[in-house]
Design a protein around this motif. Structure first.
Motif, short mmCIF file in Angstrom:
data_model
loop_
_atom_site.label_atom_id
_atom_site.label_comp_id
_atom_site.label_asym_id
_atom_site.label_seq_id
_atom_site.Cartn_x
_atom_site.Cartn_y
_atom_site.Cartn_z
N CYS A 199 28.34 39.99 -43.48
CA CYS A 199 29.41 40.82 -42.94
C CYS A 199 29.95 40.18 -41.66
N ASP A 257 30.66 41.63 -39.06
CA ASP A 257 30.18 42.40 -37.90
C ASP A 257 29.57 41.47 -36.84
N ALA A 262 32.02 43.63 -44.96
CA ALA A 262 31.05 44.21 -45.92
C ALA A 262 30.52 43.20 -46.94
N HIS A 283 24.21 44.94 -43.84
CA HIS A 283 23.48 45.53 -42.71
C HIS A 283 23.67 47.04 -42.71
N CYS A 323 26.93 49.71 -41.63
CA CYS A 323 28.12 48.86 -41.81
C CYS A 323 29.40 49.71 -41.79
N GLY A 324 30.30 49.38 -40.88
CA GLY A 324 31.55 50.13 -40.74
C GLY A 324 32.42 50.04 -41.99
CO CO Z 1 29.45 45.44 -41.74
#
Ligand code: CO
Length: 214
Positions: A45, A47, A70, A101, A104-105
């Motif tokens: 991801c 992130d 993602a 993770h 995850c947003g």
């Molecule tokens: Co994420």
């Protein structure tokens, strides 16, 4: 959280880092400048809290990295497919790690009904995974736990998406590699969890199986 760094500080940090690497191993950069020979491809991801090298204790040169929102393996994504082909055919990586993770947003966004414009098209791939596992997901009342379960389902689905590519199937036939791994990282304790593994020549549903000329 520590105070936000300025971009000037990043360049300053870089000088200190490069110097410290040379202190430990004065040929470090000389060696790297000649070639890269990573054993691993990381599909993770985007992130900022999940940096591939840092959390795996690896140095530059050890992991070939692709990151997107993602950690999706989308069959029309030229970027991902180019990275995959290069990693497999030129670098000859032995392992591919799909790493999601918890928290995850991208996963949470896909579970909501909010519209995010262009991003909707990307998140739709996650909604498809949700739909596959809806019954099991709806048994989980806690929203955070439900989202984390979808994080796991998503990682597994993306690992299976890799097996549907001719790139992976061809490599399995030619050199019995790479091994595929699905991991999930916990941001709140820094630990990676091994969720699934697929060895070369794992049976593939016939509709996704390619026949290559001998
Ligand atoms: Co994420």
């Amino acid at each position: 959280m520590k105070t936000q760094q300025t971009w000037e500080q990043l360049l300053q940090n870089n000088k200190i880092w490069a110097e410290s690497k040379k202190q430990v191993d004065h040929l470090f950069f000389n060696r790297l400048s000649k070639q890269q020979a990573p054993r691993f491809l990381w599909i993770g991801c985007s992130d900022s809290r999940v940096p591939a090298n840092e959390i795996t204790g690896t140095d530059p040169g050890e992991i070939f990295v692709h990151r997107n929102i993602a950690n999706l393996v989308v069959h029309t994504d030229l970027n991902l497919l180019s990275v995959l082909q290069y990693a497999i055919e030129v670098l000859q990586v032995e392992h591919i790690i799909v790493c999601g993770h918890y928290g995850c947003g991208g996963i949470s966004a896909a579970m909501s009904q909010k519209s995010f414009g262009l991003l909707n098209k990307w998140l739709c791939h996650i909604k498809d995974v949700y739909k596959l596992h809806r019954d099991e997901l709806l048994l989980i009342n806690n929203e955070e736990e439900r989202s984390n379960k979808l994080v796991e389902f998503n990682v597994i689905e993306q690992v299976y998406n890799l097996t549907k590519t001719s790139i992976i199937q061809h490599a399995w036939k030619e050199r019995n590699a790479p091994f595929l791994h699905g991991w999930v990282y916990r941001i709140d304790d820094g630990i990676l969890h091994n969720i699934c593994e697929i060895s070369p020549n794992h049976p593939i549903d016939s509709i996704y199986r390619f026949q290559f000329p001998e």
